[in-house]
Enzyme design. Sequence first.
Site, PDB file in Angstrom:
ATOM      1  N   ASP A 188       0.903  -1.418  -0.166  1.00  0.00           N
ATOM      2  CA  ASP A 188       0.401  -0.120  -0.277  1.00  0.00           C
ATOM      3  C   ASP A 188       0.919   1.490   0.385  1.00  0.00           C
ATOM      4  O   ASP A 188       1.739   1.299   0.843  1.00  0.00           O
ATOM      5  CB  ASP A 188      -0.919  -0.027   1.779  1.00  0.00           C
ATOM      6  CG  ASP A 188      -2.054   1.111   1.270  1.00  0.00           C
ATOM      7  OD1 ASP A 188      -2.306   1.141   0.501  1.00  0.00           O
ATOM      8  OD2 ASP A 188      -1.876   2.123   2.269  1.00  0.00           O
ATOM      9  N   ASP A 190      -0.515   4.897   1.304  1.00  0.00           N
ATOM     10  CA  ASP A 190      -0.818   5.715   1.379  1.00  0.00           C
ATOM     11  C   ASP A 190      -0.227   5.254   3.295  1.00  0.00           C
ATOM     12  O   ASP A 190      -0.943   4.240   3.849  1.00  0.00           O
ATOM     13  CB  ASP A 190      -1.878   6.613   1.730  1.00  0.00           C
ATOM     14  CG  ASP A 190      -1.835   7.406   0.143  1.00  0.00           C
ATOM     15  OD1 ASP A 190      -3.239   8.398   0.564  1.00  0.00           O
ATOM     16  OD2 ASP A 190      -1.675   6.878  -0.599  1.00  0.00           O
TER      17      ASP A 190
END
Length: 396
Positions: A188, A190
């Site tokens: 991922d 963020d």
Amino acid sequence: MPKNTSYSLPKDSKAWQQAVDSIAELLPDDTNLRDFDALQSLPVFALIVVLPTQVSAMDIHQYVQSWVDEQPSWHLVTVAEDTEASFVNITVSDTEPTAADAQRLPFTNAQVYRYLLVPVTDTLMHPGKKTAAAHIIDDQLTTRLRHDLSEEYNRTRSADSTGNLDIVDCHILSVGHMLRTHKLACFDMDSTLIEQEVIVELAKTAGIGEQVEAITEAAMRGEIDFDESFAQRVALLKGISTDVLDDICNRLTLSVGARTTISALKALGYHTVLVSGGFTYFARYIAEQLGIDEVHANALDIEEGKVTGHIQLPIINGAKKAAIVEHTAERLGIEMSQVVCVGDGANDLPMMALADLGVAYHAKPIVQARADAAINVTGLEGTLYALGYPAFASTK
């Protein structure tokens, strides 16, 4: 000013295999110690204990052994250093640390203790029961170590020091995770590869930060549907000029250990993927900074130099992230048992569930509870420790 730091890291899992070989007499007679799938059916756990820089001078072994001594059903076997392994050298060019990095920075000083937990009686265990047992052991041991180590740490702290400290990470994993050769790592973006949530940064610029941040946090906790939350947040961004996008890129900060983690994985032969529910404009920028092999994210719809507030389908939600990971592995001819996924939010859970090893990084409670391993006391290099590697050795 930028600096170069070189590290060495074992390339294979010889130390773990040697530890497994040493317990052969404790396992069922017909156990094939090179059949990783067969080993998965045995209640033999890899125990990895990581101390952060602040408490790395402590000898944690005595505390682990004390807990095991109270467990009549388990043996503790120490995994030796990787003296016979082949090594890869990793050189990382990075910027000087900021004050915010101080609590999680010099990971070369971290201590990583590696063990096998082996049942006293040989037995098989259903995968679901084994997962439940791992969580029970993790909860018990982590609680015990945090209590004991915090007491010891507080006795040695200065009198004016205050506040609680996350003092230890414990990973209780099937030994098969340590013996397999993983080839694909998906991250991922963020709050995982970077410290910010980009859509929140966009919203702050537009003066709607509080509204968007509230929606984001609710989505990451799994309280509202991701697609709905994404559409709500993007609609609030309507009218933002593209002039601010580069400014936001310049404000983004990589997570501590991100450069070294990606460099190490690539040196070890991994294919690396950034898969994000954020936007491609920022994801490509971060991927370029880190040398990540490929990027999957949402397009930010722009007309006449401004964000329209409309979404472009399909939205990369949790299900789409999982599908991207699965399709990427299939395209590369990589088994899902060779895949590692790392994230922090509820929308990362589907891809983490598909992977052989799902790692929660400074994650929401729901994600930590469901992940195979949870990193809380180091930077992103804790991913390498969860994969069974020892602490880095600096060669500079």
